[in-house]
Design a protein around this motif. Structure first.
Motif: not given
Lengths: 360, 307
Positions: A80, A82, A84, A86-89, A147-148
């Motif tokens: 998925l 998202f 926003n 939702a990358l890991f900052p 990433r996906a």
């Protein structure tokens, strides 16, 4: 690799609110399918049911023919993206992309190699060591896609991922997403409220309203042959005239309105309340009255929109009609105050079930 | 400052500034400075104060190294000065209290921040706060009763068949640890709750969507995000535990001697405020050093905690 998705009479209730109402659709493997609809129409709920964050109240979601009931999101072959992103900052770009591989116990060197490969695929070579905060909006977008893709999903789910970008970038990313989808052959399910996005990218579009799937068709059919008034109004502009159906025959019907009697296309078994829908770009102005579907009007306003000109005209009984004329540079735009006739082809107008009330 | 002036006028702003300055200077800086100054002077009879004997030295600080007590550590017998031993035990057990508080607070904070329905939050917070309405002294006495040999805890455990003989809870440092965890766990809970609450739920879902099991989502996504909150909670719980006097006094056993009790003994039993002050500064400085070292190890910056 890619898998089809079947939504089999799926409903989803939140308390007494029915978010998704008996949705049936079969999405083909490798297809780019969009769910299009206004906010609150249930499209995000559909996405969450496919990804596994929400369970359907009734009905079955199948991915690649397999019943997904009771499967957690981390057990489904979906990825998925998202709204926003939702990358890991707190992780680097490469660690973000490789997270799904890390979870699968793949060793560090292989992970890194795969992340670099995916960064090249999304056109961001060498960005692996950057932090997410150092990227621009469009670059973050690409990292989220990479990433996906890293987990080699059978299905990619995209929840309005372009909505935060500016217009130019959005158009660029549309083409990019489409190209990535073709290159990877993964089934893409795209959620959007932007009709332009849905029409430009998809193989097929499902238009939703109030939890119901109104129409599933290819973009051309959605625009040219909308199933009902809601689809016609949500996807594009219309002149909408209320009246009653007269004589019916051979796919056409006559339609009587206070503005006069018109002839337009009508599907054979159309029932219930109907209205006449004519797209502004199918309206034209002539000096003389035409044989059919012609109304004498006075031009009230001419709005210059760049690539087209929007002309507002008032009929004798006070109905406002809009025509969009292509800005072809020939300078034959009517002037305000001009007394002309506005007309349209019967084949370009449709008598459709009126569902604008449902849209609200 | 400009903003304050414009909003409240010169009079009120001046009052704010003066009150804050009074609080900082008269109630914090001056007393501490007085203790610091005294900690370097010998404890003298009234007549000798200001006389030739009244000179600055580190003698009071050096007193911590006097007297020795053989201690068994992992089978080895180490001889330590009594007060150094007491200090090390205080720091060690405070660290243990901190770890225990974290272990209790983190799951609860995560539950409150991400799982519980928002509408039941006020009730749950109320339940957490209600004990604070009772004074700390009373709560510590309550624990003294709960933990006593024939108290409700042993009674319940015996009744449930979990233990066969009553446990002597008030022995060694056990009861102090229980009391400190109980008293300070909320100082750990709320910073972690705030930190986790500020985490975008989509990040947790994204991790799960990418196939992450729950523990890895915690390890890689939630814990790193909550680190500043954990750090500020840990600093607070550690410092409050190491500096607590009430709980060790009320819940301590015959074998326990918290370092604050040593300070208290110097000041009020020996009436030697000079040595007591020196010990107090040893506690303050060494605890600060310890906290800084731990923060260095866990790569936490002071600015993270201030957030």
């Amino acid at each position: 690799m890619s898998a089809g998705i079947d939504l089999d009479d799926v409903c989803c209730d939140f308390g007494s609110f029915r978010a998704v109402d008996h949705v049936n659709v079969a999405i083909q493997p490798g297809e780019f399918f969009s769910f299009l609809g206004p906010s609150g129409c249930g499209k995000t709920t559909i996405l969450r049911m496919i990804s596994g964050f929400t369970e359907p109240s009734s009905g079955v979601v199948r991915i690649g023919g397999k019943d997904m009931r009771g499967q957690r999101p981390n057990q489904r072959p979906t990825a998925l993206i998202f709204q926003n992103l939702a990358l890991f900052p707190l992780m680097s770009v490469a660690d973000n992309i490789a997270f799904g591989l890390e979870v699968r116990g793949i060793d560090k060197a292989k992970r890194r190699a795969r992340a670099d490969e995916l960064l090249r695929l999304v056109d961001l070579p060498g960005a692996g060591d950057k932090m997410v905060s150092q990227l621009s909006g469009g670059q973050k977008q690409r990292v989220a896609i990479a990433r996906a893709l890293a987990v080699e999903p059978a299905v990619m789910l995209l929840d309005e991922p372009l909505s935060a970008l500016d217009l130019k970038l959005r158009q660029h990313m549309r083409a990019e997403l489409r190209a990535i989808q073709k290159r990877t052959g993964v089934t893409f399910i795209y959620i959007t409220h932007d009709q332009g996005e849905a029409l430009a990218m998809s193989d097929r579009v499902g238009v939703m309203s109030h939890g119901r799937l109104q129409q599933v068709a290819n973009p051309r059919d959605i625009y040219d042959n909308p199933a009902n008034g809601f689809v016609a109004s949500f996807v594009g502009e219309n002149n909408i005239l209320a009246g009653s159906v007269g004589a019916v025959g051979q796919g056409f019907a006559s339609y009587d309105t206070p503005l006069g009697s018109f002839r337009a296309r009508m599907a054979p078994n159309t029932g219930g309340a109907v209205k006449l829908y004519v797209r502004p770009e199918h309206m034209r102005f002539t000096a003389e009255a035409q044989a059919e579907n012609s109304v004498p009007v006075t031009v009230t306003d001419v709005a210059f929109e760049g690539n087209f000109i929007s002309v507002h005209a008032l009929s004798e009984n006070g109905t406002n009609l809009v025509a969009e004329l292509r800005n072809d540079g020939l300078g034959n735009t009517p002037a305000p105050g001009a007394k002309l006739h506005i007309s349209f082809d019967a084949a370009r107008a449709a008598i459709l079930p009126d569902e604008t009330a449902a849209e609200a | 400052m400009q903003d304050l002036l414009r909003r409240y006028g010169t009079g009120l702003t001046g009052a704010f500034v003066l009150l804050t300055a009074f609080w900082l200077l008269v109630l914090i800086v001056l007393p501490n400075f007085y203790l610091l100054e005294n900690s370097f002077r010998p404890y003298l009879p009234r007549v000798d104060m200001g006389g030739p004997l009244d000179t600055y030295s580190f003698d009071n600080y050096a007193k911590i190294l006097t007297g020795s007590s053989p201690t068994e550590v992992f089978g080895l017998t180490v001889t330590l000065p009594v007060h150094v031993k007491s200090f090390l035990l205080t720091v060690g057990y405070s660290a243990f209290v901190t770890v225990l508080s974290f272990a209790l607070a983190y799951p609860l904070a995560y539950y409150l921040a991400k799982i519980v329905q928002p509408k039941s939050l006020p009730t749950l917070f109320l339940l957490l706060f209600v004990p604070l309405w009772v004074s700390e002294v009373l709560r510590s006495f309550a624990w003294f009763i709960i933990l006593s040999l024939k108290g409700p805890l042993n009674f319940s455990l015996l009744g449930l068949g979990i233990i066969e003989a009553p446990i002597r809870w008030i022995a060694g440092y056990r009861s102090i640890i229980i009391g400190l965890v109980y008293t300070y766990v909320l100082f750990m809970l709320f910073p972690i709750y705030n930190a986790i609450q500020s985490l975008d739920t989509n990040q947790i879902e994204a991790a799960e969507d990418l196939g992450s099991p729950w523990w890895r989502t915690h390890w890689r996504v939630i814990l790193p995000h909550a680190k500043p909150g954990i750090a500020s909670g840990a600093v607070m719980v550690f410092m409050l535990s190491a500096g607590s006097l009430l709980v060790p006094v009320l819940l301590g056993s015959t074998e326990s001697n918290w370092f604050t009790q040593v300070i208290q003994q110097w000041m009020f039993e020996a009436a030697d405020w000079n040595t007591g002050s020196a010990y107090a500064f040893i506690l303050l400085v060494l605890c600060t050093v310890f906290v800084s070292l731990v923060m260095r190890v866990f790569r936490v910056k002071l600015s993270d905690i201030a957030k």
